[in-house]
Design a protein around this motif. Structure first.
Motif, PDB file in Angstrom:
ATOM      1  N   LYS A 134      -9.518 -42.957 -11.063  1.00  0.00           N
ATOM      2  CA  LYS A 134      -8.493 -44.028 -11.056  1.00  0.00           C
ATOM      3  C   LYS A 134      -7.291 -43.417 -11.767  1.00  0.00           C
ATOM      4  O   LYS A 134      -7.383 -43.126 -12.965  1.00  0.00           O
ATOM      5  N   GLY A 171       2.428 -49.522 -16.090  1.00  0.00           N
ATOM      6  CA  GLY A 171       3.810 -49.331 -15.668  1.00  0.00           C
ATOM      7  C   GLY A 171       4.488 -50.596 -15.187  1.00  0.00           C
ATOM      8  O   GLY A 171       5.685 -50.592 -14.930  1.00  0.00           O
ATOM      9  N   GLU A 173       4.739 -53.320 -16.996  1.00  0.00           N
ATOM     10  CA  GLU A 173       5.344 -53.899 -18.205  1.00  0.00           C
ATOM     11  C   GLU A 173       5.511 -55.400 -17.995  1.00  0.00           C
ATOM     12  O   GLU A 173       4.538 -56.088 -17.850  1.00  0.00           O
TER      13      GLU A 173
HETATM   14  O1  V47 Z   1       2.055 -49.051 -18.680  1.00  0.00           O
HETATM   15  C1  V47 Z   1       2.548 -48.572 -23.617  1.00  0.00           C
HETATM   16  C2  V47 Z   1       1.308 -50.060 -21.973  1.00  0.00           C
HETATM   17  C3  V47 Z   1       0.196 -49.159 -20.231  1.00  0.00           C
HETATM   18  C4  V47 Z   1       2.147 -49.640 -25.423  1.00  0.00           C
HETATM   19  O2  V47 Z   1      -5.728 -50.339 -14.795  1.00  0.00           O
HETATM   20  C5  V47 Z   1       1.491 -50.279 -24.377  1.00  0.00           C
HETATM   21  O3  V47 Z   1      -7.709 -50.544 -15.625  1.00  0.00           O
HETATM   22  C6  V47 Z   1       0.644 -51.839 -25.796  1.00  0.00           C
HETATM   23  O4  V47 Z   1      -1.949 -49.611 -17.921  1.00  0.00           O
HETATM   24  N1  V47 Z   1       1.270 -51.274 -26.853  1.00  0.00           N
HETATM   25  C7  V47 Z   1      -0.838 -48.105 -19.883  1.00  0.00           C
HETATM   26  N2  V47 Z   1       0.743 -51.368 -24.550  1.00  0.00           N
HETATM   27  C8  V47 Z   1      -2.249 -48.632 -20.035  1.00  0.00           C
HETATM   28  C9  V47 Z   1      -2.714 -49.332 -18.805  1.00  0.00           C
HETATM   29  C10 V47 Z   1      -4.140 -49.694 -18.620  1.00  0.00           C
HETATM   30  C11 V47 Z   1      -4.991 -49.786 -19.709  1.00  0.00           C
HETATM   31  C12 V47 Z   1      -6.312 -50.108 -19.483  1.00  0.00           C
HETATM   32  C13 V47 Z   1      -6.805 -50.302 -18.216  1.00  0.00           C
HETATM   33  C14 V47 Z   1      -5.953 -50.202 -17.130  1.00  0.00           C
HETATM   34  C15 V47 Z   1      -6.492 -50.368 -15.766  1.00  0.00           C
HETATM   35  C16 V47 Z   1      -4.608 -49.903 -17.329  1.00  0.00           C
HETATM   36  O5  V47 Z   1       0.145 -49.372 -21.598  1.00  0.00           O
HETATM   37  C17 V47 Z   1       1.642 -48.863 -19.989  1.00  0.00           C
HETATM   38  C18 V47 Z   1       2.319 -49.853 -20.881  1.00  0.00           C
HETATM   39  O6  V47 Z   1       2.466 -51.084 -20.235  1.00  0.00           O
HETATM   40  N3  V47 Z   1       1.774 -49.609 -23.283  1.00  0.00           N
HETATM   41  N4  V47 Z   1       2.784 -48.572 -24.943  1.00  0.00           N
HETATM   42  C19 V47 Z   1       2.012 -50.184 -26.700  1.00  0.00           C
HETATM   43  N5  V47 Z   1       2.624 -49.658 -27.747  1.00  0.00           N
END
Ligand code: V47
Length: 385
Positions: A134, A171, A173
């Motif tokens: 993934k 991504g 947001e």
């Molecule tokens: O796009 C970045 C976010 C995302 C911070 O699809 C933050 O199963 C909180 O998308 N505090 C990446 N969030 C992580 C993500 C993800 C995580 C777990 C599972 C899945 C999935 C996807 O993290 C970024 C952004 O939106 N992000 N910095 C932060 N300081």
């Protein structure tokens, strides 16, 4: 019961979906328990007492990024002390046979060639053919498309040919131009993010969707985000799971402290009630913490993600949770919340159902619960994939 909860309950009983005004009103309700109960009923109607998790590993091959988004503590520039870049061998060293899924995302690297990305997947699949990949958010897919002069379709098809199973939900947001201009002005906005997921779904590549909340967004912007995702899902039915991500403030000074536990639980519950067309709602233990994630399993969530192995994005922003959890701990967390642990793969095919074992309810810290495993009916079917 609060009037708004009664109205929502009636709507849902009649098979009608929630509108914008109702979702907004739910965010204002002081009856958090009533809201949770409503979301739990919907979750149970679909998933009974099941709670999903996956044996997975997050790999972030580099934090070097051409962007410098104001909210992000993870990305950096080459030459800075915290910058790192993994070789394909280093990516491989993070994979191991027990994994079902690798979740790969990183910065928008300035000069890695297209072959690096293809060779990475080829190497993973050569060594670990059963691991599902993934990988790459819509932001990265857009970047590859522009940098390597390929259409989004070509990028996705080439990645799929070397092993891509699904896209993660990052991504996104929050789909607000106001917030984008303030926090990530050079990153793609809602139309492009949604277009890339639409293309992936059309090609038969499933994906997830996230919402980053608890920074400068309004409740209206949160609800509009959910509605845009629901609209795309009506069209494509390609989203597997929705994951609200509580913003970790880190050193960015965007906001002083993280959203409250009450806000986390309300967001999970409202997502379950709004998304009548997205099967899974994920309580991400990394941002919520283990305790709130397990409570969230009674507020509409049916998934807590996975073992993760080495979480870097939220921990670059000082997340208080551990960087990884064992299978035993996930099973214990789910059992202690009164649910049945169901181990899944990246596309939510069931791999193992862990039966009820009352002796593990009151495990003392540090002791592994006994893992009596009942192979699911789907087991023989999915094992050979
Ligand atoms: O796009 C970045 C976010 C995302 C911070 O699809 C933050 O199963 C909180 O998308 N505090 C990446 N969030 C992580 C993500 C993800 C995580 C777990 C599972 C899945 C999935 C996807 O993290 C970024 C952004 O939106 N992000 N910095 C932060 N300081």
């Amino acid at each position: 019961m609060e009037p708004i909860l009664e109205r929502v309950a009636h709507r849902l009983q009649r098979g009608q979906r929630l509108g914008r005004a109702e979702a907004l009103e739910l965010f204002e309700t002081p009856d958090v328990i009533g809201l949770g109960r409503l979301a739990d009923q919907i979750k149970r109607a679909r998933w009974s007492d099941r709670a999903h998790f996956v044996i997975n590993r997050q790999i972030n091959p580099s934090n070097v990024c051409v962007l410098s988004c104001r909210f992000c503590d993870f990305a950096t520039k080459r030459g800075r002390p915290n910058a790192y870049e993994m070789t394909i061998q280093e990516v491989l060293e993070r994979c191991s046979p027990e994994l079902r899924e690798v979740h790969i995302v990183g910065g928008l690297h300035p000069d890695w060639p297209w072959d690096y990305y293809l060779d990475m997947f080829r190497a993973i699949k050569r060594e670990f053919p059963h691991i599902q990949i993934k990988a790459w958010t819509a932001v990265e897919i857009d970047y590859f498309s522009k940098k390597f002069r390929l259409s989004v379709e070509e990028v996705l098809q080439q990645l799929r040919a070397v092993g891509l199973t699904a896209l993660p939900g990052g991504g996104a947001e929050v789909f607000s131009e106001r917030v984008r201009k303030a926090l990530f002005p050079f990153k793609i906005g809602a139309p492009r993010w949604l277009e890339i997921h639409r293309i992936a779904h059309r090609l038969g590549i499933p994906s997830n969707a996230t919402l980053l909340y608890g920074h400068m967004e309004t409740v209206e912007e949160r609800v509009d985000h959910l509605l845009k995702l629901r609209e795309l899902q009506d069209e494509t039915n390609g989203f597997m799971s929705f994951i609200p991500l509580a913003y970790q403030p880190g050193k960015t000074q965007v906001v002083r402290r993280q959203a409250s536990a009450i806000d986390d639980l309300k967001t999970i519950a409202i997502a379950r009630l709004v998304f009548d067309n997205v099967p899974h709602i994920k309580a991400y233990w990394v941002t919520m913490g283990e305790e709130i994630a397990s409570v969230a399993l009674h507020f509409g969530a049916d998934d807590i993600d996975g073992t993760i192995g080495e979480e870097r994005i939220m921990h670059a922003a000082d997340a208080a949770s551990p960087v990884s959890l064992t299978r035993g701990r996930l099973v214990e967390l789910i059992r202690e919340s009164g649910c049945t642990p169901v181990e899944r793969d990246a596309v939510y095919d069931t791999r193992q159902v862990y039966d009820h074992d009352p002796s593990t309810r009151l495990t003392t810290a540090g002791r592994e619960p006994s893992l009596r495993v009942v192979p699911s009916k789907a087991e023989s079917r999915v094992e050979g994939r």
